[in-house]
Design a protein around this motif. Sequence first.
Motif, short mmCIF file in Angstrom:
data_model
loop_
_atom_site.label_atom_id
_atom_site.label_comp_id
_atom_site.label_asym_id
_atom_site.label_seq_id
_atom_site.Cartn_x
_atom_site.Cartn_y
_atom_site.Cartn_z
N VAL A 144 0.84 -1.20 0.00
CA VAL A 144 0.00 0.00 0.00
C VAL A 144 0.87 1.24 0.00
CG1 VAL A 144 -1.68 1.33 1.33
CG2 VAL A 144 -1.98 -1.12 1.08
N ARG A 145 1.94 1.22 0.77
CA ARG A 145 2.82 2.38 0.83
C ARG A 145 3.42 2.67 -0.55
NH1 ARG A 145 6.88 4.06 5.50
NH2 ARG A 145 7.37 6.08 4.66
N LEU A 146 3.87 1.64 -1.23
CA LEU A 146 4.45 1.81 -2.56
C LEU A 146 3.40 2.31 -3.55
CD1 LEU A 146 6.68 -1.38 -2.77
CD2 LEU A 146 7.44 0.99 -2.46
N ALA A 147 2.20 1.77 -3.46
CA ALA A 147 1.14 2.16 -4.40
C ALA A 147 0.72 3.61 -4.18
CB ALA A 147 -0.06 1.24 -4.25
N THR A 148 0.73 4.08 -2.95
CA THR A 148 0.29 5.44 -2.69
C THR A 148 1.43 6.45 -2.78
OG1 THR A 148 0.60 5.16 -0.32
CG2 THR A 148 -1.60 4.70 -1.20
N GLY A 149 2.67 5.98 -2.83
CA GLY A 149 3.80 6.89 -2.91
C GLY A 149 3.78 7.76 -4.15
N VAL A 150 3.19 7.28 -5.22
CA VAL A 150 3.13 8.02 -6.47
C VAL A 150 2.09 9.14 -6.41
CG1 VAL A 150 2.70 7.80 -8.95
CG2 VAL A 150 3.83 5.95 -7.71
N LEU A 151 0.99 8.88 -5.76
CA LEU A 151 -0.12 9.84 -5.71
C LEU A 151 -0.23 10.41 -4.30
CD1 LEU A 151 -2.67 7.62 -7.63
CD2 LEU A 151 -1.34 9.48 -8.57
N GLN A 152 0.50 11.45 -4.02
CA GLN A 152 0.57 11.99 -2.67
C GLN A 152 -0.76 12.55 -2.16
OE1 GLN A 152 3.06 11.71 -0.48
NE2 GLN A 152 4.08 10.47 -2.00
N ASP A 153 -1.65 12.98 -3.06
CA ASP A 153 -2.91 13.56 -2.61
C ASP A 153 -4.10 12.61 -2.75
OD1 ASP A 153 -1.65 15.93 -1.99
OD2 ASP A 153 -1.87 16.72 -4.02
N ALA A 154 -3.87 11.39 -3.19
CA ALA A 154 -4.96 10.45 -3.43
C ALA A 154 -5.53 9.91 -2.11
CB ALA A 154 -4.47 9.29 -4.28
N HIS A 155 -6.83 9.63 -2.13
CA HIS A 155 -7.46 8.97 -0.99
C HIS A 155 -6.99 7.53 -0.97
CE1 HIS A 155 -10.04 12.29 -0.03
NE2 HIS A 155 -10.43 12.36 -1.29
N VAL A 156 -6.91 6.96 0.23
CA VAL A 156 -6.40 5.60 0.38
C VAL A 156 -7.46 4.71 1.01
CG1 VAL A 156 -4.66 4.19 1.56
CG2 VAL A 156 -4.04 6.44 0.65
N SER A 157 -7.60 3.52 0.42
CA SER A 157 -8.42 2.45 1.00
C SER A 157 -7.48 1.34 1.41
CB SER A 157 -9.42 1.93 -0.04
OG SER A 157 -10.33 2.94 -0.38
N GLU A 180 -1.05 -1.98 13.96
CA GLU A 180 -1.06 -0.62 14.51
C GLU A 180 0.34 -0.03 14.58
OE1 GLU A 180 -1.46 0.88 19.05
OE2 GLU A 180 -2.98 -0.54 18.38
N ASP A 181 1.29 -0.79 15.08
CA ASP A 181 2.68 -0.32 15.19
C ASP A 181 3.25 0.10 13.84
OD1 ASP A 181 2.67 -0.77 17.91
OD2 ASP A 181 3.72 -2.70 17.78
N ASN A 182 2.81 -0.57 12.79
CA ASN A 182 3.32 -0.26 11.46
C ASN A 182 2.51 0.83 10.77
OD1 ASN A 182 5.64 -2.19 10.69
ND2 ASN A 182 4.20 -3.38 11.91
N LEU A 183 1.20 0.81 10.95
CA LEU A 183 0.37 1.82 10.28
C LEU A 183 0.66 3.24 10.77
CD1 LEU A 183 -3.15 0.14 9.96
CD2 LEU A 183 -1.52 0.64 8.13
N VAL A 184 0.96 3.39 12.04
CA VAL A 184 1.21 4.74 12.56
C VAL A 184 2.41 5.40 11.89
CG1 VAL A 184 0.09 4.34 14.78
CG2 VAL A 184 2.55 3.95 14.56
N ARG A 185 3.28 4.59 11.30
CA ARG A 185 4.46 5.13 10.61
C ARG A 185 4.23 5.38 9.13
NH1 ARG A 185 8.78 0.91 12.22
NH2 ARG A 185 6.98 -0.39 12.57
N MET A 186 3.06 5.04 8.63
CA MET A 186 2.78 5.19 7.20
C MET A 186 2.29 6.61 6.91
SD MET A 186 3.42 2.28 5.84
CE MET A 186 3.69 0.60 6.32
N ASP A 187 2.87 7.22 5.92
CA ASP A 187 2.52 8.61 5.60
C ASP A 187 1.15 8.75 4.94
OD1 ASP A 187 3.26 7.44 3.22
OD2 ASP A 187 4.62 9.03 2.61
N PHE A 188 0.54 7.67 4.52
CA PHE A 188 -0.78 7.75 3.89
C PHE A 188 -1.93 7.80 4.90
CE2 PHE A 188 -0.12 3.11 4.10
CZ PHE A 188 -1.29 2.71 4.75
#
Length: 191
Positions: free
Chosen positions: A8-21, A38-46
């Motif tokens: 998910v992180r790689l897929a959203t890295g291209v579209l910085q303003d896109a909504h994420v599911s 939870e420990d990993n999601l809190v570090r995700m920029d999306f």
Amino acid sequence: ILSQCTQVRLATGVLQDAHVSFSLVGKQIRSQDLRVLEDNLVRMDFMPRLVSLDLSRNLITHEGIENFLGSMEPYMPNLKTLRLNENPLFGSKGVAGIVGFVERTKCLVNLELKKCRITSSGMKKLALMDTPDTLRLLDVSSNFLEFKYVSKFLQKEASKNSNKRCQINFENNPRITPEQLSQLRMEDALI
């Protein structure tokens, strides 16, 4: 779980303003797995762009979801859809575990709790909660609800302005008789 977070992180890295599911459907996730997630999601920029979270068809308990949502709430300010369908360990205690989160949310539109073994005590909690004005759909179909608290929920929503009402899907609840189902449908139609 972690590999899917990376994808998910790689897929959203291209579209910085896109909504994420974000979806982890049918992965046999247990409550202890939610802590790792939870420990990993809190570090995700999306995470601030997360609009849909689907944790359906897993083994999530009431304690697990309550802790997860309590910790993740600040990281999901734009969450519009929360799907917890087909979590058989969730039950009415799971409803108690998410009511506070649902009441505090500022933008949740859809809450899906199909086939979660929710009984009337869980529906009572939903009927008594302070339903946010943003919530438009509550799906509690295919559970073990009874007429009384589904009706109370409908009555509560009927007292709101039409643009702030939440619809409820209550089909396929074996404890609601065909006559009661007809009455509920009439109440729902009046809303």
